[in-house]
Design a protein around this motif. Structure first.
Motif, mmCIF file in Angstrom:
data_model
loop_
_atom_site.group_PDB
_atom_site.id
_atom_site.type_symbol
_atom_site.label_atom_id
_atom_site.label_comp_id
_atom_site.label_asym_id
_atom_site.label_seq_id
_atom_site.Cartn_x
_atom_site.Cartn_y
_atom_site.Cartn_z
ATOM 1 N N TRP A 197 3.655 4.363 11.383
ATOM 2 C CA TRP A 197 2.832 3.186 11.087
ATOM 3 C C TRP A 197 1.573 3.566 10.316
ATOM 4 O O TRP A 197 1.054 2.766 9.536
ATOM 5 C CB TRP A 197 2.483 2.432 12.365
ATOM 6 N N CYS A 198 1.084 4.782 10.526
ATOM 7 C CA CYS A 198 -0.066 5.258 9.740
ATOM 8 C C CYS A 198 0.333 5.431 8.278
ATOM 9 O O CYS A 198 -0.441 5.111 7.368
ATOM 10 C CB CYS A 198 -0.597 6.575 10.303
ATOM 11 N N TRP A 199 1.536 5.943 8.040
ATOM 12 C CA TRP A 199 2.036 6.029 6.669
ATOM 13 C C TRP A 199 2.194 4.623 6.098
ATOM 14 O O TRP A 199 1.840 4.348 4.952
ATOM 15 C CB TRP A 199 3.363 6.783 6.633
ATOM 16 N N GLY A 200 2.686 3.700 6.899
ATOM 17 C CA GLY A 200 2.822 2.324 6.435
ATOM 18 C C GLY A 200 1.493 1.719 6.030
ATOM 19 O O GLY A 200 1.413 0.928 5.088
ATOM 20 N N MET A 201 0.420 2.114 6.709
ATOM 21 C CA MET A 201 -0.884 1.528 6.431
ATOM 22 C C MET A 201 -1.708 2.384 5.461
ATOM 23 O O MET A 201 -2.880 2.072 5.204
ATOM 24 C CB MET A 201 -1.662 1.324 7.739
ATOM 25 N N ALA A 202 -1.132 3.442 4.914
ATOM 26 C CA ALA A 202 -1.891 4.345 4.046
ATOM 27 C C ALA A 202 -2.584 3.640 2.876
ATOM 28 O O ALA A 202 -3.765 3.904 2.604
ATOM 29 C CB ALA A 202 -0.985 5.470 3.544
ATOM 30 N N PRO A 203 -1.911 2.746 2.138
ATOM 31 C CA PRO A 203 -2.613 2.070 1.033
ATOM 32 C C PRO A 203 -3.788 1.217 1.512
ATOM 33 O O PRO A 203 -4.804 1.101 0.811
ATOM 34 C CB PRO A 203 -1.519 1.195 0.399
ATOM 35 N N VAL A 204 -3.661 0.632 2.696
ATOM 36 C CA VAL A 204 -4.742 -0.176 3.256
ATOM 37 C C VAL A 204 -5.935 0.716 3.596
ATOM 38 O O VAL A 204 -7.093 0.384 3.296
ATOM 39 C CB VAL A 204 -4.262 -0.930 4.510
ATOM 40 N N ALA A 253 -2.293 -3.361 10.328
ATOM 41 C CA ALA A 253 -2.836 -4.621 9.824
ATOM 42 C C ALA A 253 -2.951 -4.495 8.311
ATOM 43 O O ALA A 253 -3.120 -3.392 7.775
ATOM 44 C CB ALA A 253 -4.192 -4.933 10.447
ATOM 45 N N GLY A 254 -2.851 -5.609 7.607
ATOM 46 C CA GLY A 254 -2.817 -5.594 6.149
ATOM 47 C C GLY A 254 -4.184 -5.603 5.495
ATOM 48 O O GLY A 254 -5.222 -5.793 6.148
ATOM 49 N N ALA A 255 -4.176 -5.439 4.186
ATOM 50 C CA ALA A 255 -5.424 -5.365 3.418
ATOM 51 C C ALA A 255 -6.217 -6.659 3.503
ATOM 52 O O ALA A 255 -7.452 -6.634 3.588
ATOM 53 C CB ALA A 255 -5.109 -5.020 1.959
ATOM 54 N N ASP A 256 -5.542 -7.792 3.466
ATOM 55 C CA ASP A 256 -6.262 -9.077 3.503
ATOM 56 C C ASP A 256 -7.051 -9.222 4.800
ATOM 57 O O ASP A 256 -8.186 -9.718 4.791
ATOM 58 C CB ASP A 256 -5.286 -10.242 3.357
ATOM 59 N N TYR A 257 -6.441 -8.798 5.899
ATOM 60 C CA TYR A 257 -7.130 -8.866 7.178
ATOM 61 C C TYR A 257 -8.405 -8.029 7.144
ATOM 62 O O TYR A 257 -9.483 -8.500 7.530
ATOM 63 C CB TYR A 257 -6.217 -8.382 8.311
ATOM 64 N N PHE A 258 -8.298 -6.786 6.686
ATOM 65 C CA PHE A 258 -9.471 -5.912 6.670
ATOM 66 C C PHE A 258 -10.516 -6.386 5.670
ATOM 67 O O PHE A 258 -11.720 -6.292 5.929
ATOM 68 C CB PHE A 258 -9.062 -4.462 6.390
ATOM 69 N N ASP A 259 -10.078 -6.903 4.528
ATOM 70 C CA ASP A 259 -11.043 -7.455 3.570
ATOM 71 C C ASP A 259 -11.865 -8.555 4.228
ATOM 72 O O ASP A 259 -13.090 -8.636 4.064
ATOM 73 C CB ASP A 259 -10.313 -8.020 2.344
#
Length: 223
Positions: A17-24, A192-198
C-alpha cells in the motif's frame, strides 16, 4: 513566529500500500507549506521476517492485485516467484536511513526508487548486492553508501525508526501524521488519494480531525 507544520510519513519500502501511495507521498513532499519527514515503519524486519512459502505467496498476490486495482501502480510477478527467499524488510530500511545520513535531500527519492525496483522490476531489495546498481541514479559515493549500509550504525538507525513508528502510534502502513505546534494529528491510516491530502492539508489551520482510509499493511498481517 508560527512553526511550519510537519507531515510525518510512516511507511516501509516493502509495504504494497505504501508503493500504491508513492505518487501521493511525492506530491506531499513537494509542498512548500509543510515540512516533510520519513519514518521507516519496519513491516517485517529481522526476527519478524517470513519465508515466502505458497501460503504467503497467495496472500501477497491477492493484496498486490488489490493495490494495483485501486492505485494503478505497476506490479511485476517476479518478486513472488522466488524460491527459498525470506521477506525481510530490514535491508531496504537500512538503505533509506543510509541515504538520510549521507544525502537527506535524496531520502525520499531512494525510498521510491527501491519500491519501484521491488514491485515493478522484480529486484531483490533484501540483498545488499543489489544496491550499487540501485544507487547509480543518485550522486552518492558508492563506497560510503555500501560501507554504511552493512554497518551496525545503519542497523541501529533503522531499528530506531521502527521504535519511533510504534511510539507515534503506527500499527500499519502507510500512516500519515501532521504535527502542528507540537500537536500530532492523524491524516490517514492506510491509503488515501492526492485529492484528499490536497484538501486536508489546505485546511490544517482549521484543525482537521483524524480520518481513516482504505488500505494498509499491518505489522501483524502480510501485505
Amino acid at each position: 513566529m508560527t512553526t511550519k507544520p510537519e507531515v510525518i510519513y510512516i511507511g516501509d519500502p516493502m509495504c504494497s500500500w505504501c508503493w500504491g501511495m508513492a505518487p501521493v507521498i511525492e506530491r506531499i513532499a513537494r509542498r512548500r507549506d509543510v515540512d516533510f519527514r520519513i519514518v521507516v515503519g519496519g513491516l517485517r524486519p529481522g526476527p519478524a521476517a517470513q519465508i515466502l512459502d505458497d501460503d504467503l505467496r497467495g496472500v501477497l498476490a491477492h493484496h498486490w492485485e488489490q493495490v494495483a486495482g485501486t492505485t494503478g501502480q505497476p506490479f511485476a510477478p517476479a518478486s513472488l516467484e522466488r524460491e527459498n527467499w525470506t521477506y525481510d524488510t530490514e535491508m531496504p530500511a537500512r538503505a533509506v536511513v543510509t541515504m538520510r545520513h549521507l544525502q537527506p535531500e535524496n531520502e525520499l527519492g531512494l525510498f521510491t526508487h527501491i519500491q519501484r525496483a521491488f514491485y515493478a522490476d522484480g529486484v531483490d531489495i533484501t540483498d545488499a548486492a543489489a544496491y550499487p546498481a540501485l544507487i547509480d541514479a543518485f550522486d552518492v559515493d558508492e563506497s560510503d553508501f555500501m560501507r554504511m549500509l552493512v554497518s551496525e550504525e545503519a542497523r541501529t538507525a533503522a531499528w530506531n525508526d521502527f521504535a519511533t513508528a510504534r511510539e507515534l502510534g503506527a500499527t500499519g502502513f502507510p500512516t500519515v501524521l501532521l504535527r502542528i505546534e507540537g500537536t500530532l494529528q492523524v491524516l490517514s491510516r492506510g491509503y488515501a488519494g492526492a485529492d484528499y491530502f490536497d484538501s486536508v492539508l489546505a485546511q490544517w489551520v482549521e484543525g482537521v480531525q483524524a480520518v481513516s482510509a482504505n488500505g494498509a499493511c499491518s505489522i501483524d498481517a502480510p501485505c
